[in-house]
Design an enzyme around this catalytic site. Structure first.
Site, PDB file in Angstrom:
ATOM      1  N   HIS A  82      50.314  48.777  32.198  1.00  0.00           N
ATOM      2  CA  HIS A  82      50.752  47.411  32.522  1.00  0.00           C
ATOM      3  C   HIS A  82      49.555  46.587  32.987  1.00  0.00           C
ATOM      4  O   HIS A  82      49.318  45.477  32.508  1.00  0.00           O
ATOM      5  CB  HIS A  82      51.830  47.443  33.606  1.00  0.00           C
ATOM      6  CG  HIS A  82      52.014  46.132  34.322  1.00  0.00           C
ATOM      7  ND1 HIS A  82      52.611  45.051  33.735  1.00  0.00           N
ATOM      8  CD2 HIS A  82      51.641  45.730  35.566  1.00  0.00           C
ATOM      9  CE1 HIS A  82      52.606  44.029  34.595  1.00  0.00           C
ATOM     10  NE2 HIS A  82      52.015  44.415  35.715  1.00  0.00           N
ATOM     11  N   ASP A 111      32.916  22.409  16.298  1.00  0.00           N
ATOM     12  CA  ASP A 111      33.502  23.750  16.314  1.00  0.00           C
ATOM     13  C   ASP A 111      32.794  24.514  17.423  1.00  0.00           C
ATOM     14  O   ASP A 111      31.976  23.943  18.144  1.00  0.00           O
ATOM     15  CB  ASP A 111      33.296  24.470  14.959  1.00  0.00           C
ATOM     16  CG  ASP A 111      34.328  25.586  14.757  1.00  0.00           C
ATOM     17  OD1 ASP A 111      34.459  26.436  15.649  1.00  0.00           O
ATOM     18  OD2 ASP A 111      35.002  25.587  13.700  1.00  0.00           O
ATOM     19  N   TRP A 147      44.622  51.508  36.735  1.00  0.00           N
ATOM     20  CA  TRP A 147      43.697  50.728  35.907  1.00  0.00           C
ATOM     21  C   TRP A 147      42.296  50.795  36.482  1.00  0.00           C
ATOM     22  O   TRP A 147      41.323  50.499  35.783  1.00  0.00           O
ATOM     23  CB  TRP A 147      44.160  49.272  35.796  1.00  0.00           C
ATOM     24  CG  TRP A 147      43.827  48.387  36.959  1.00  0.00           C
ATOM     25  CD1 TRP A 147      44.502  48.314  38.139  1.00  0.00           C
ATOM     26  CD2 TRP A 147      42.741  47.460  37.060  1.00  0.00           C
ATOM     27  NE1 TRP A 147      43.895  47.396  38.966  1.00  0.00           N
ATOM     28  CE2 TRP A 147      42.813  46.853  38.333  1.00  0.00           C
ATOM     29  CE3 TRP A 147      41.699  47.069  36.200  1.00  0.00           C
ATOM     30  CZ2 TRP A 147      41.904  45.897  38.768  1.00  0.00           C
ATOM     31  CZ3 TRP A 147      40.798  46.100  36.649  1.00  0.00           C
ATOM     32  CH2 TRP A 147      40.904  45.538  37.922  1.00  0.00           C
ATOM     33  N   SER A 174      34.245  42.305  22.916  1.00  0.00           N
ATOM     34  CA  SER A 174      34.911  41.069  22.531  1.00  0.00           C
ATOM     35  C   SER A 174      34.715  39.977  23.581  1.00  0.00           C
ATOM     36  O   SER A 174      34.374  38.835  23.264  1.00  0.00           O
ATOM     37  CB  SER A 174      36.403  41.350  22.322  1.00  0.00           C
ATOM     38  OG  SER A 174      37.138  40.166  22.370  1.00  0.00           O
ATOM     39  N   SER A 175      34.894  40.350  24.853  1.00  0.00           N
ATOM     40  CA  SER A 175      34.738  39.353  25.919  1.00  0.00           C
ATOM     41  C   SER A 175      33.315  38.825  25.976  1.00  0.00           C
ATOM     42  O   SER A 175      33.098  37.631  26.184  1.00  0.00           O
ATOM     43  CB  SER A 175      35.052  39.968  27.285  1.00  0.00           C
ATOM     44  OG  SER A 175      36.368  40.360  27.345  1.00  0.00           O
ATOM     45  N   HIS A 258      35.616  42.652  41.325  1.00  0.00           N
ATOM     46  CA  HIS A 258      35.887  41.419  42.051  1.00  0.00           C
ATOM     47  C   HIS A 258      35.534  40.173  41.236  1.00  0.00           C
ATOM     48  O   HIS A 258      36.355  39.279  41.114  1.00  0.00           O
ATOM     49  CB  HIS A 258      35.318  41.382  43.458  1.00  0.00           C
ATOM     50  CG  HIS A 258      35.879  40.197  44.161  1.00  0.00           C
ATOM     51  ND1 HIS A 258      37.119  40.186  44.730  1.00  0.00           N
ATOM     52  CD2 HIS A 258      35.424  38.930  44.243  1.00  0.00           C
ATOM     53  CE1 HIS A 258      37.394  38.974  45.158  1.00  0.00           C
ATOM     54  NE2 HIS A 258      36.376  38.187  44.881  1.00  0.00           N
ATOM     55  N   GLU A 260      35.678  39.990  38.217  1.00  0.00           N
ATOM     56  CA  GLU A 260      36.732  39.964  37.202  1.00  0.00           C
ATOM     57  C   GLU A 260      37.942  39.159  37.679  1.00  0.00           C
ATOM     58  O   GLU A 260      38.534  38.410  36.901  1.00  0.00           O
ATOM     59  CB  GLU A 260      37.146  41.399  36.845  1.00  0.00           C
ATOM     60  CG  GLU A 260      38.429  41.530  36.049  1.00  0.00           C
ATOM     61  CD  GLU A 260      38.330  41.002  34.626  1.00  0.00           C
ATOM     62  OE1 GLU A 260      37.186  40.852  34.148  1.00  0.00           O
ATOM     63  OE2 GLU A 260      39.380  40.737  34.020  1.00  0.00           O
ATOM     64  N   SER A 273      42.880  21.330  37.342  1.00  0.00           N
ATOM     65  CA  SER A 273      42.089  20.132  37.627  1.00  0.00           C
ATOM     66  C   SER A 273      42.162  19.118  36.495  1.00  0.00           C
ATOM     67  O   SER A 273      41.802  17.958  36.677  1.00  0.00           O
ATOM     68  CB  SER A 273      40.627  20.512  37.878  1.00  0.00           C
ATOM     69  OG  SER A 273      40.534  21.446  38.919  1.00  0.00           O
ATOM     70  N   HIS A 307      35.263  44.861  49.802  1.00  0.00           N
ATOM     71  CA  HIS A 307      36.564  44.678  50.460  1.00  0.00           C
ATOM     72  C   HIS A 307      37.669  45.464  49.773  1.00  0.00           C
ATOM     73  O   HIS A 307      38.750  45.584  50.319  1.00  0.00           O
ATOM     74  CB  HIS A 307      36.926  43.197  50.612  1.00  0.00           C
ATOM     75  CG  HIS A 307      37.150  42.456  49.339  1.00  0.00           C
ATOM     76  ND1 HIS A 307      36.695  41.191  49.131  1.00  0.00           N
ATOM     77  CD2 HIS A 307      37.793  42.785  48.195  1.00  0.00           C
ATOM     78  CE1 HIS A 307      37.061  40.780  47.943  1.00  0.00           C
ATOM     79  NE2 HIS A 307      37.722  41.727  47.347  1.00  0.00           N
ATOM     80  N   HIS A 308      37.393  45.996  48.611  1.00  0.00           N
ATOM     81  CA  HIS A 308      38.376  46.873  47.976  1.00  0.00           C
ATOM     82  C   HIS A 308      38.231  48.304  48.468  1.00  0.00           C
ATOM     83  O   HIS A 308      38.958  49.184  48.043  1.00  0.00           O
ATOM     84  CB  HIS A 308      38.219  46.844  46.455  1.00  0.00           C
ATOM     85  CG  HIS A 308      38.524  45.497  45.873  1.00  0.00           C
ATOM     86  ND1 HIS A 308      39.782  45.130  45.490  1.00  0.00           N
ATOM     87  CD2 HIS A 308      37.734  44.431  45.642  1.00  0.00           C
ATOM     88  CE1 HIS A 308      39.762  43.889  45.029  1.00  0.00           C
ATOM     89  NE2 HIS A 308      38.527  43.438  45.110  1.00  0.00           N
ATOM     90  N   ARG A 455      51.620  51.492  47.369  1.00  0.00           N
ATOM     91  CA  ARG A 455      51.768  51.076  45.983  1.00  0.00           C
ATOM     92  C   ARG A 455      51.647  52.298  45.077  1.00  0.00           C
ATOM     93  O   ARG A 455      51.283  53.379  45.530  1.00  0.00           O
ATOM     94  CB  ARG A 455      50.730  50.014  45.616  1.00  0.00           C
ATOM     95  CG  ARG A 455      49.303  50.507  45.587  1.00  0.00           C
ATOM     96  CD  ARG A 455      48.319  49.351  45.511  1.00  0.00           C
ATOM     97  NE  ARG A 455      48.036  48.980  44.123  1.00  0.00           N
ATOM     98  CZ  ARG A 455      46.850  48.510  43.698  1.00  0.00           C
ATOM     99  NH1 ARG A 455      45.855  48.362  44.556  1.00  0.00           N
ATOM    100  NH2 ARG A 455      46.647  48.179  42.450  1.00  0.00           N
TER     101      ARG A 455
END
Ligand code: HEM
Ligand SMILES: [Cu+2]
Ligand SMILES: [Cu+2]
Lengths: 530, 185, 275
Positions: A82, A111, A147, A174-175, A258, A260, A273, A307-308, A455
């Site tokens: 997910h 273009d 993930w 790709s990104s 982060h 990300e 905006s 912080h994670h 979680r």
């Protein structure tokens, strides 16, 4: 398999003044930014429903205590996939789709700068996700380690593992190609007079996002490559027994992770905006400070990853550093919110569907920001970390944050893209169902987390029952409301009231000077920007 | 190229140059991911992050023994999954003076009927004490080979550096035994 | 009409949220963080509430201004939009004021964090080892160690029997500790990363294979405190609870003596582990 698109590229259409190729081939070989934008958006919508179906499996299992529908291993596959599908398949491609459609039209370019690469960066995605989702049908199932892919747990994944890593590499490539394209387009193809500080904010936020992508996607690629070699080639990057350290993976992962999250929210800031000034009929308040705030958020996002990891046992100095740095992010974030509110202040507002979504974004994203600030407080985070409080936090910033902004953008620009007005009444119904659904779904999760529910668990103690039930009801309400969105979009593509060129009374910007729908090729001669 | 600008060539040149630079950043950041590995190790060594203590020989130093100060050193042993040994410290705790060298043993016994290779990984708590825990001899410096059913004593010679921050009174040395031959987990 | 609907819905939503959250203030365990059973956990709870209320106040002000504007600055009321779009003074203000608020939050947070990091001079050290999927506890001052495993019957999990009061939060062997004594907790793991979390102690520390992590607690009140593994560790991550039972010193000594003699003790007389 992944090279299936290659031969098609060879007979690529060099003459951009011709119309699209006939039939389905058009979509395979297209190098037109509008076509590719459409492909990205449709792909994203598909993934949104795939990821959403997985979310409903999760919520259905959590409706009551006890194991009812799925077993714990499959439950973990659902949470893992997910997240991967929603992040890399739904949110990121949606913003790339918007970038494709809008950037050239906003800066007066014909273009994207690198149209052929553009085709590639899209067509990699369906293969990447086919690979990723195919693992569900393998013996042993898909990835189930979350993930975040923390070793050593992620290394216990079965045969799905190399598929997942390869899929992540493909998404990353790709990104990165998409980001390079965005930067080249913005830096090299602006119409004369379109100085950097005249660019619409959506363009600015995407420029910064693209740099973030180039900076961190390769780091993700590096970290998953190390996982792969640890599993199959005997290296010990993250294996303590060989002199490595599993915590190091977390550092590398969150160095990517982060930024990300800001990759997923900065373009949303841009969208909002654009929309709020249109419907407030008043120029955006604090344009320059918006640009500076976005840049400082991007900069800070590189130094807060710890912080994670407050609970991994960092030295005190490290925890203090990450706590202070994270708290600092609230300042530029606050500036943005204040600017949006000031834009509304003494405007002349109307509340069409895009504006409703944008207003909901401002409120609900801010609630996610508040819980983020709470999470930044390290001693308190020891209690929040890895509970539903974190789940509530990131869903507030991602669903009524990023996803609402995408929906706002689609309602806002769809008349431009298709030449038809969407059904406003249906749009409003969709909005109200979504906004109620999303809060019923995620607000109780704050309580669950504070009350102590971890979680990523398929079953829970009895005192968590009521809020889980409410949350599940909200999930189904929110999930099924999205079918209205699908219906509305499809109907608008097929027909409907003719949209004017400006579409919205208060809309400003180059894209609104074009016909609705814009011709296949636009701005073949650059417009003059005063 | 397809773009009808006033100076089409300069744009495609500019594009190419920009793409090259951006690709360079991409490659550099890919490398940076890997570079974080040694950077992290250096940081660990400096800060004692994670209680990482050198799997390396410390130089033998002679400095004054601080008789006035007594530190409690605790020894603990853990086995990683799939490490079929019995593994324990000879003593659970020792009272030591900073600067003085001490020797102790860990006992390990192969519980299987075949040869095994193990590697002990040291970790020290509190993390800040890690760099002050100096080992001049340790079974953790090398892989340990065990014959079937073999049991033996494995020595550690260590001292606590007199520069150990004055507010530390207890230091814990932990070893986790990992199986490192291919059959291991 | 739409606008008044928005204003209304907004008012209802804000009011509802506030109501819900003020119920939170009444320290209901099922709704809010527990104030817990230690001095540290009370401090953490205080921090949590402090920051929560600061956020509420900021939220009420910002959203209040916004809803006021949404109501009064509607086109349908025939207003003419203003055209201002910057103000250096106000922009500086709303950068500086939040900074000051952050400093107000950071001071107590820093103090608490420093106290949490100070595990010196503990009277008792307990090593906690995470396994897939149970915990092992070892009392370093005694030759005592044992496993602690979920005791909820499978039938309850699979809905074949009625669920008990402490469904999923009960174990065969509790971690018994003395009250009023500083306890050092060393966490590690044997296979994958786990995280040892007891909300009432405000103690959560990752258990990482190959490394030991230090933390501490000092429990004031006798009682039973329940927690869970807080780091995804595979299939049965949701099924490895933690139950801490804090008892007076004398009772603790008695329990240690019984446990040491029992065959649950997985440490041999020499201190050797027979795992
Ligand atoms: C005011 C700004 C923000 C602050 C201060 C903040 C702070 C935090 C903190 C401290 C955590 C770690 C919590 C824990 O695991 O204990 C976290 C988690 C997370 N945040 Fe934020 N955040 C902010 C904005 C955002 C935004 C804008 C997004 C995405 C659009 C986001 C997405 C996430 C996600 C996905 C996670 C969970 C990651 C995981 O564990 O899987 N956050 N945030
Ligand atoms: Cu973060
Ligand atoms: Cu777990």
């Amino acid at each position: 398999m992944s090279t299936a698109a290659a031969p098609a590229l060879d007979d690529h259409d060099h003459d951009h003044h011709a119309g699209p190729s006939p039939g389905l081939i058009r979509w395979l070989v297209t190098t037109n930014h509008k076509d590719i934008g459409t492909l990205y958006l449709l792909f994203s919508l598909t993934m949104f429903f795939v990821g959403g179906a997985m979310a409903l499996v999760i919520r259905a299992e959590l409706f009551q205590p006890g194991l009812q529908i799925v077993n714990p291993h499959f439950f973990n596959q659902m949470t893992t996939l997910h997240a991967l599908v929603m992040i890399f398949g739904a949110v990121m491609p949606a913003f790339v789709g918007l970038a494709n459609w809008l950037l050239p039209m906003m800066i007066g370019a014909p273009d994207m700068a690198l149209p052929r690469m553009n085709n590639w960066s899209f067509w990699i995605m369906p293969f990447a996700f086919t690979l990723l989702l195919s693992t569900l049908f393998q013996a042993g199932g898909g990835p189930a380690g979350g993930w975040t892919l923390y070793p050593p747990l992620a290394l216990q994944t079965g045969n799905a593992f190399p598929f997942v890593i390869l899929a992540i590499h493909m998404m990353g490539i790709s990104s990165i190609m998409g980001a390079i394209n965005v930067i080249a387009t913005i830096l090299n193809l602006r119409a004369p007079g379109m100085t950097l500080m005249k660019m619409p904010l959506f363009v600015w936020t995407w420029l910064i996002t693209a740099f973030l992508l180039i900076a961190v996607m390769p780091v993700l690629a590096g970290s998953v490559t190390m996982l792969l070699t640890d599993k199959y080639f005997g290296t010990s990057f993250f294996n303590a027994g060989g002199g490595g350290d599993p915590v190091m993976f977390q550092h590398i992962f969150w160095f990517f992770g982060h930024p990300e999250v800001y990759i997923m929210i900065l373009p949303a800031f841009g969208v909002v905006s654009q929309i709020i000034p249109t419907f407030a009929r008043k120029p955006l308040f604090g344009y320059a400070s918006m640009v500076y705030a976005t840049s400082s958020i991007a900069f800070l996002s590189f130094i807060v990853w710890g912080h994670h990891m407050f609970t991994v046992g960092m030295p005190l100095a490290g925890e203090l550093f990450y706590m202070y740095a994270t708290m600092l992010i609230a300042v530029p974030t606050g500036v943005k919110v204040f600017n949006w509110v000031s834009t509304m202040w003494r405007g002349a507002m109307t509340f069409e569907t895009p504006m409703l979504f944008a207003i909901a974004f401002v409120i609900l994203f801010t609630i996610g920001g508040f819980s983020g600030l709470m999470l930044a407080i390290a001693p308190a985070d020891f209690q929040y970390q890895d509970t539903y409080f974190v789940v509530a936090h990131f869903h507030y910033v991602l669903v009524p944050g990023a996803v609402f902004s995408i929906m706002a953008a689609v309602y806002y620009w769809l008349p431009k893209w298709t030449g038809h007005m969407y059904n406003e009444r249906l749009g409003k119904i969709h909005f109200w169902l979504s906004v109620v659904g999303v809060n019923v779904l995620f607000f109780p999760q704050h309580f669950l987390g504070l009350a102590g529910m971890p979680r990523r668990i398929p079953d829970y103690a009895l005192q968590f029952t009521e809020f889980n039930m409410i949350s599940t009801v909200g999930a189904f309400l929110f999930g099924f409301s999205q079918l209205l969105f699908l219906y509305n979009v499809v109907q608008t593509i097929r027909g409907g009231a003719k949209a004017t060129d400006q579409v919205w009374e208060g809309a400003h910007g180059l894209e609104w000077t074009l016909p609705s729908p814009p011709p296949y090729h636009t701005f073949t001669t650059a417009p003059e920007v005063k | 190229m397809e773009i009808q600008e006033t100076t089409p060539i300069s744009i495609s040149v500019a594009n190419r140059r920009l793409v090259k630079r951006l690709l360079l950043i991409t490659v550099a950041m890919f490398g940076f991911g890997f570079a974080m590995v040694p950077i992290y190790d250096v940081l660990c060594a400096i800060t004692g992050l994670n209680g990482k203590t050198g799997g390396r020989v410390a130089a033998v130093e002679s400095s004054a023994v601080d008789e006035a100060r007594t530190i409690t050193v605790e020894f603990i042993a853990s086995l990683n999954v799939g490490a079929p040994w019995e593994f324990t410290p000879q003593v659970n705790r020792m009272q030591v003076h900073p600067g003085q060298y001490y020797q102790t043993h860990y006992l390990a016994r192969n519980l299987t009927g075949h040869a095994l290779v193990g590697q002990a990984i040291p970790s020290v708590a509190p993390g800040l004490a890690a760099q002050h825990f100096q080992k001049i001899e340790c079974f953790c410096f090398t892989r340990q080979i065990f014959q079937p059913e073999e049991g033996r004593e494995m020595p550690v010679v260590f001292r606590i550096d007199p520069n150990l921050p004055p507010d530390v009174h207890t230091v814990t040395l932990s070893y986790t035994f990992f199986r490192v031959d291919d059959a291991g987990g | 009409m739409t606008t008044s609907r928005i204003a209304q819905a907004g008012a209802i939503a804000t009011g509802g949220a506030l109501l819900a959250w003020s119920a939170v203030a009444h320290a209901d365990f099922a709704l809010n963080m527990t104030p817990g059973a230690t001095a540290i956990s009370h401090e953490v709870y205080g921090l949590h509430m402090l920051i929560f209320w600061i956020c509420v106040v900021i939220g009420v002000v910002v959203f209040g201004v916004m809803f006021w504007s949404i109501y009064h600055h509607r086109k349908s009321r025939g207003v003419v939009p203003a055209q201002f779009h910057e103000s250096t003074l106000i922009e500086i203000l709303w950068t500086v004021v939040p900074m000051l608020i952050l400093i107000i939050m950071a001071v107590p947070a820093t103090k608490t964090l420093i106290r949490m990091a100070d595990a010196r001079d503990a009277e008792l050290t307990i090593k906690v080892t995470g396994y897939q999927w149970r915990w092992h506890y070892q009392y370093l001052n005694e030759n005592l160690g044992f496993f602690s495993t979920l005791s909820t019957p499978q039938a309850q999990i699979h809905n074949d029997a009625a669920k008990g009061e402490h469904y999923l939060l009960e174990v065969d062997q509790r971690l018994v500790v003395p009250v009023g004594k500083k306890i050092r907790v060393l966490t590690t793991a044997s296979d994958v990363i786990h995280s040892w979390w007891v909300p009432a102690l405000a103690l959560k520390k990752d258990a990482i294979p190959g490394f030991i992590n230090e933390s501490w607690t000092l429990i004031d009140k006798p009682g039973i405190y329940r927690g869970q593994c807080a780091e995804l560790c595979g299939k049965d991550h949701g099924f490895m609870p933690i139950v801490v039972e804090a008892v007076p010193e004398a009772e603790f000594q008695q329990w240690v003596a019984t446990m040491k003699a029992s065959k649950l003790n997985t440490l041999t007389a020499s201190g050797g582990k027979t795992l």
